[in-house]
Write an enzyme that holds these catalytic residues in place. Structure first.
Site, PDB file in Angstrom:
ATOM      1  NE  ARG A   1      -2.084  -0.392   4.039  1.00 32.78           N
ATOM      2  CZ  ARG A   1      -2.963   0.045   4.949  1.00 32.78           C
ATOM      3  NH1 ARG A   1      -2.795   1.184   5.542  1.00 32.78           N
ATOM      4  NH2 ARG A   1      -4.023  -0.663   5.244  1.00 32.78           N
ATOM      5  CB  THR A   2       0.597   4.491  -1.724  1.00 33.70           C
ATOM      6  OG1 THR A   2       0.828   3.865  -2.959  1.00 33.70           O
ATOM      7  CG2 THR A   2       1.356   5.796  -1.674  1.00 33.70           C
ATOM      8  CG  LEU A   3       2.625   2.785   3.987  1.00 30.35           C
ATOM      9  CD1 LEU A   3       3.930   2.275   4.560  1.00 30.35           C
ATOM     10  CD2 LEU A   3       1.470   2.400   4.881  1.00 30.35           C
TER      11      LEU A   3
END
Lengths: 175, 245
Positions: free
Chosen positions: B22-24
């Site tokens: 996931r793009t944090l």
């Protein structure tokens, strides 16, 4: 004072790429640190990808090495298929592909610099996240914080090779 | 690698390994984009800054790009995700051209495509960290819409992203009219961009304005706005020195 010798090797780096009126000049310091300990005082952070394209590495030593190795491999095959030297743009885009698609796992900032017959000398900055930015000059690494002000006033268009080299040498003196 | 024992609760089985993709958080970000409909089409403005946290690292990032003949996409948020979206749209427009049927995707279609992409990424907990503004003119019809990183999508006569939501929208609600001329539209956008320049810490004084009409899409050369700093208290500082903040 605690020497955390198990800390990941990071490069605490200053890397610079400058275009001039015939090509590009790349510069880098030579320190690799593990926490407070200097693991390697003679690192070579300017890495060759092809005959005409080099990359300056910063951030995690391991990540930047493995990305460079993959891109060198891809570019080698690409050159064979293409039948002529790879362009700087293609090299930068291959790095971007790895940097962007693995952004959650990689921690490396890179500066790609080289010369090809179509565009001449070009510098591409590829920071964390995988953005590609074509720039007349680029600075990177944790040591680059000190250089934003310096280059804002020192850099000008169409420098000679000597002027570009001098600006890089002076930059390396900054803490 | 640790071996996690799946825990059952009301929401189903949880497994820590599933969180790995996931793009944090964003790294290099662009700030506000503001856009309005005017008499002949759409006007959009954005500055050319790319911030790296609180540092203004890049000052030459183009955050508005033409899509085909009819549309323009402006983006705020993570620049690498914007560059990836441009690649998706490149592929979309290429496939559209290859049909060779005389039809071409207009702004409404591109907006819909982007909405689907953004919403689906959001559902996978791996968003493209952008707020997008899509404007264009096709067959005389003006279109202006927005999509956020969680897939919220709508059209309006005027839109703004980021800080622009708070600073530009009230101005636009007050002063926008259906029949603005080009000059009036530019002045209105410049008014919004000036306020953003004063009050948004990540804004820089180097902006571009894009124009979309039936004839096509053009993005202006970068230029700067005039700002006012001639406050009386500063022109003669010693006069009001005591008791002044």
């Amino acid at each position: 004072m605690d020497l955390n010798l198990d800390a990941p090797h990071s490069m605490g780096t200053t890397i610079i790429g400058v275009t001039y009126n015939g090509g590009v000049v790349l510069g880098a310091d030579s320190r690799t640190s593990t926490g407070m300990y200097v693991a390697n005082r003679a690192s070579d952070k300017i890495t060759q990808l092809t005959d005409n394209v080099y990359v300056c590495r910063s951030g995690s030593a391991a990540d930047s090495q493995v990305v460079s190795d993959y891109v060198r491999y891809f570019l080698h095959q690409h050159t064979i298929q293409l039948g002529q030297p790879a362009t700087v743009k293609v090299s930068a885009n291959l790095i971007r592909m790895l940097a962007y698609n693995n952004k959650n796992m990689l921690q490396t900032g890179l500066i790609v610099g080289g010369w090809d017959k179509y565009e001449g000398g070009k510098i591409y900055g590829i920071p964390l996240g995988g953005t590609v930015v074509e720039q007349p000059f680029a600075i990177g690494g944790s040591g680059s914080s000190y250089l934003y002000g310096f280059f804002d006033q020192a850099w000008k268009e169409n420098m000679t090779k000597e002027e570009a080299e001098v600006s890089i040498l002076i930059s390396m003196l900054m803490p | 690698m640790t071996f996690t024992i799946p825990i059952e609760n009301g929401n189903g089985v949880k497994n820590a390994e599933a969180d790995s993709q996931r793009t944090l958080y964003p790294y290099v970000t662009g700030t506000s984009v503001v856009a309005i409909k005017y008499k002949d089409g759409i006007l959009m403005a954005s500055d050319m800054g790319g911030s790296y946290g609180s540092t203004l690292r890049y000052k030459n990032i183009e955050r508005m790009k033409a899509i085909g003949k009819h549309s323009l996409l402006g983006a705020s948020g993570e620049i690498s995700d914007f560059q990836e979206i441009l690649r998706y749209l490149d592929e979309l427009m290429l496939n559209d051209n290859m049909w060779d049927d005389g039809n071409s995707l207009g702004p409404k279609e591109v907006h819909n495509y982007l909405t689907r992409v953004m919403y689906n990424r959001r559902n996978k907990f791996n968003p493209l960290w952008n707020t997008l503004v899509l404007g264009g003119v096709k067959n005389g019809e003006k279109y202006l819409g927005m999509v956020s990183m969680i897939g919220v999508s709508f059209e309006d006569n005027h839109v703004a992203t980021g800080f622009g939501n708070h600073l530009a929208r009230p101005i636009l609600r007050d002063e926008w009219r259906e029949d603005l001329s080009f000059e009036e539209g530019v002045k209105l956008l410049e008014k919004c961009m000036r306020v953003l320049l004063y009050r948004d810490r990540s804004a820089i004084n180097k902006l571009q304005i894009a124009k979309m009409t039936e004839e096509g899409v053009t993005v202006s050369e970068p230029y700067s706005l005039k700002t006012f700093w001639d406050f009386k208290a500063f022109t003669n500082p010693t006069v009001g020195a005591e008791g002044s903040w």
